[in-house]
Design a protein around this motif. Structure first.
Motif, short mmCIF file in Angstrom:
data_model
loop_
_atom_site.label_atom_id
_atom_site.label_comp_id
_atom_site.label_asym_id
_atom_site.label_seq_id
_atom_site.Cartn_x
_atom_site.Cartn_y
_atom_site.Cartn_z
N VAL A 69 48.22 48.96 32.45
CA VAL A 69 47.23 47.99 31.98
C VAL A 69 46.28 47.57 33.10
O VAL A 69 46.68 47.43 34.25
N ASP A 70 45.02 47.40 32.75
CA ASP A 70 44.02 46.80 33.65
C ASP A 70 43.95 45.32 33.33
O ASP A 70 43.54 44.94 32.23
N LEU A 71 44.34 44.48 34.27
CA LEU A 71 44.18 43.04 34.07
C LEU A 71 42.70 42.68 34.13
O LEU A 71 41.86 43.51 34.50
N ALA A 72 42.37 41.46 33.77
CA ALA A 72 40.96 41.06 33.68
C ALA A 72 40.26 41.25 35.02
O ALA A 72 40.76 40.82 36.06
N SER A 73 39.14 41.93 34.99
CA SER A 73 38.25 42.23 36.14
C SER A 73 38.78 43.38 36.98
O SER A 73 38.21 43.68 38.03
N ALA A 74 39.85 44.06 36.55
CA ALA A 74 40.42 45.16 37.32
C ALA A 74 40.17 46.50 36.62
O ALA A 74 40.01 46.55 35.40
N GLY A 75 40.15 47.58 37.40
CA GLY A 75 39.99 48.90 36.81
C GLY A 75 38.74 49.00 35.97
O GLY A 75 37.63 48.69 36.42
N ILE A 76 38.91 49.42 34.71
CA ILE A 76 37.76 49.55 33.82
C ILE A 76 37.54 48.31 32.96
O ILE A 76 36.65 48.30 32.10
N ASN A 77 38.34 47.26 33.17
CA ASN A 77 38.09 46.00 32.47
C ASN A 77 36.76 45.43 32.95
O ASN A 77 36.49 45.37 34.14
N MET A 78 35.94 44.99 32.03
CA MET A 78 34.57 44.58 32.37
C MET A 78 34.47 43.13 32.84
O MET A 78 33.37 42.63 33.08
N GLY A 79 35.58 42.43 32.99
CA GLY A 79 35.55 41.05 33.43
C GLY A 79 34.98 40.89 34.84
O GLY A 79 35.05 41.81 35.67
N ASP A 80 34.42 39.73 35.13
CA ASP A 80 33.85 39.39 36.43
C ASP A 80 34.84 38.50 37.17
O ASP A 80 35.14 37.39 36.72
N ALA A 81 35.36 38.96 38.30
CA ALA A 81 36.37 38.21 39.05
C ALA A 81 35.89 36.82 39.44
O ALA A 81 36.69 35.89 39.56
N ASP A 82 34.59 36.65 39.63
CA ASP A 82 34.06 35.35 40.05
C ASP A 82 34.02 34.34 38.91
O ASP A 82 33.75 33.16 39.14
N THR A 83 34.27 34.79 37.68
CA THR A 83 34.23 33.87 36.53
C THR A 83 35.57 33.74 35.82
O THR A 83 35.65 33.15 34.75
N ILE A 84 36.62 34.29 36.41
CA ILE A 84 37.96 34.18 35.84
C ILE A 84 38.72 33.13 36.64
O ILE A 84 39.06 33.36 37.80
N PHE A 85 38.99 32.00 36.02
CA PHE A 85 39.52 30.86 36.76
C PHE A 85 40.98 30.54 36.46
O PHE A 85 41.58 29.71 37.14
N THR A 86 41.57 31.15 35.44
CA THR A 86 42.95 30.81 35.09
C THR A 86 43.81 32.06 35.04
O THR A 86 43.33 33.17 34.77
N PHE A 87 45.10 31.87 35.30
CA PHE A 87 46.05 32.98 35.24
C PHE A 87 46.16 33.51 33.82
O PHE A 87 46.40 34.69 33.60
N GLU A 88 45.98 32.64 32.84
CA GLU A 88 46.03 33.06 31.44
C GLU A 88 44.91 34.06 31.14
O GLU A 88 45.13 35.07 30.47
N GLU A 89 43.71 33.77 31.63
CA GLU A 89 42.59 34.70 31.45
C GLU A 89 42.88 36.04 32.12
O GLU A 89 42.64 37.11 31.56
N TYR A 90 43.38 35.97 33.34
CA TYR A 90 43.65 37.17 34.13
C TYR A 90 44.68 38.07 33.46
O TYR A 90 44.56 39.29 33.44
N ASN A 91 45.70 37.46 32.86
CA ASN A 91 46.80 38.21 32.26
C ASN A 91 46.61 38.56 30.79
O ASN A 91 47.48 39.21 30.20
N LYS A 92 45.51 38.14 30.18
CA LYS A 92 45.35 38.34 28.75
C LYS A 92 45.51 39.81 28.33
O LYS A 92 46.16 40.10 27.30
N PRO A 93 44.97 40.78 29.06
CA PRO A 93 45.19 42.17 28.65
C PRO A 93 46.67 42.55 28.60
O PRO A 93 47.11 43.30 27.73
N LEU A 94 47.47 42.01 29.54
CA LEU A 94 48.90 42.29 29.54
C LEU A 94 49.58 41.64 28.34
O LEU A 94 50.40 42.27 27.66
N VAL A 95 49.24 40.40 28.06
CA VAL A 95 49.83 39.69 26.92
C VAL A 95 49.50 40.41 25.62
O VAL A 95 50.35 40.61 24.75
N ASP A 96 48.24 40.83 25.49
CA ASP A 96 47.82 41.55 24.29
C ASP A 96 48.61 42.86 24.13
O ASP A 96 49.04 43.21 23.03
N LEU A 97 48.80 43.55 25.24
CA LEU A 97 49.52 44.81 25.19
C LEU A 97 50.97 44.61 24.78
O LEU A 97 51.47 45.28 23.87
N ILE A 98 51.67 43.69 25.43
CA ILE A 98 53.08 43.48 25.13
C ILE A 98 53.28 42.98 23.70
O ILE A 98 54.27 43.33 23.04
#
Length: 241
Positions: A69-98
């Protein structure tokens, strides 16, 4: 809610942190087989699903289901690291996958945690918003024992990680106990053996294994790491578990 069997294996740090936050997914599914064991591979800071390519190939060839899985702003995820402020946002791709893993599958989640260069998108007098490993130190810190081509690959694909999301990674509420295995990286120049022992005491895993590798065993010791993952899954996610 689904009752899944989870086994978490930490290669360095932050293993149980992800376990505590399980509530457009960018993931790479490699699962065309009949095994009921599903390995979910999670990258560390600044990396992406791409760093698991050797381990994913070995697991798939052995008949396991695999998702990296690509977490938010990593790999091919289109998120912007400078605008991700919470761990919940960062981990959302993992939560969705599981949340999409079928109930009859046993999930084995493999997590690795990773000095940084800081970005201050909100201004020089504000906390940093993102970080990345300094380019001149990347091989020395992350992969000094790995094939040179893997170090070059990493230098091309590493992306900034959301610093403020990491600062938001505290525990809230009750955390369900899951089986954990910690794999020490014995020649790690980022996380010393002394620090790893402190982490082990904090995490209190069910078992501690080790691999004679740098900080990137998926590059430097893929066969040895693969063998440990299979051993751990057999011990803690066997058919009678």
């Amino acid at each position: 809610m689904k009752q899944l069997k989870f086994l978490f294996l930490s290669i360095t740090l932050f293993l149980s942190f992800f376990a505590s936050n399980l509530p457009e997914i960018c993931s790479h599914n490699i699962e065309e087989n009949q095994s009921n064991k599903h390995f979910v591979l999670i990258h560390g800071a600044c990396h992406g699903a791409w760093c698991w390519y050797k381990i994913a190939s070995l697991l798939k060839n052995a008949g396991y289901k695999v998702s990296a899985v690509d977490l938010a702003s990593a790999g091919i995820n289109m998120g912007d690291a400078d605008t991700i402020f919470t761990f919940e946002e960062y981990n959302k791709p993992l939560v969705d996958l599981i949340s999409k893993i079928p109930e009859n599958q046993k999930s084995i989640t493999v997590l690795r945690k990773d000095l940084f260069h800081y970005w201050y998108a909100l201004g020089p007098n504000k906390p940093p918003t993102s970080v990345i490993f300094r380019s001149e130190k990347q091989r020395e810190m992350l992969s000094q024992l790995s094939p040179y081509e893997d170090s070059i690959l990493a230098s091309m694909l590493l992306r900034r990680a959301p610093f403020r999301a990491f600062a938001d990674s505290g525990f809230e509420g009750q955390i369900e106990k899951v089986s954990t295995v910690y794999i020490k990286t014995k020649k790690d120049t980022v996380v010393s053996l002394e620090l790893q022992e402190q982490i082990i005491r904090f995490l209190s895993p069910d078992e501690v294994m080790d691999v004679d590798s740098d900080h990137s065993p998926f590059f430097s010791k893929p066969n040895e790491l693969f063998a440990l993952l299979v051993k751990a899954s057999a011990t803690y996610c066997g058919e009678d578990q």
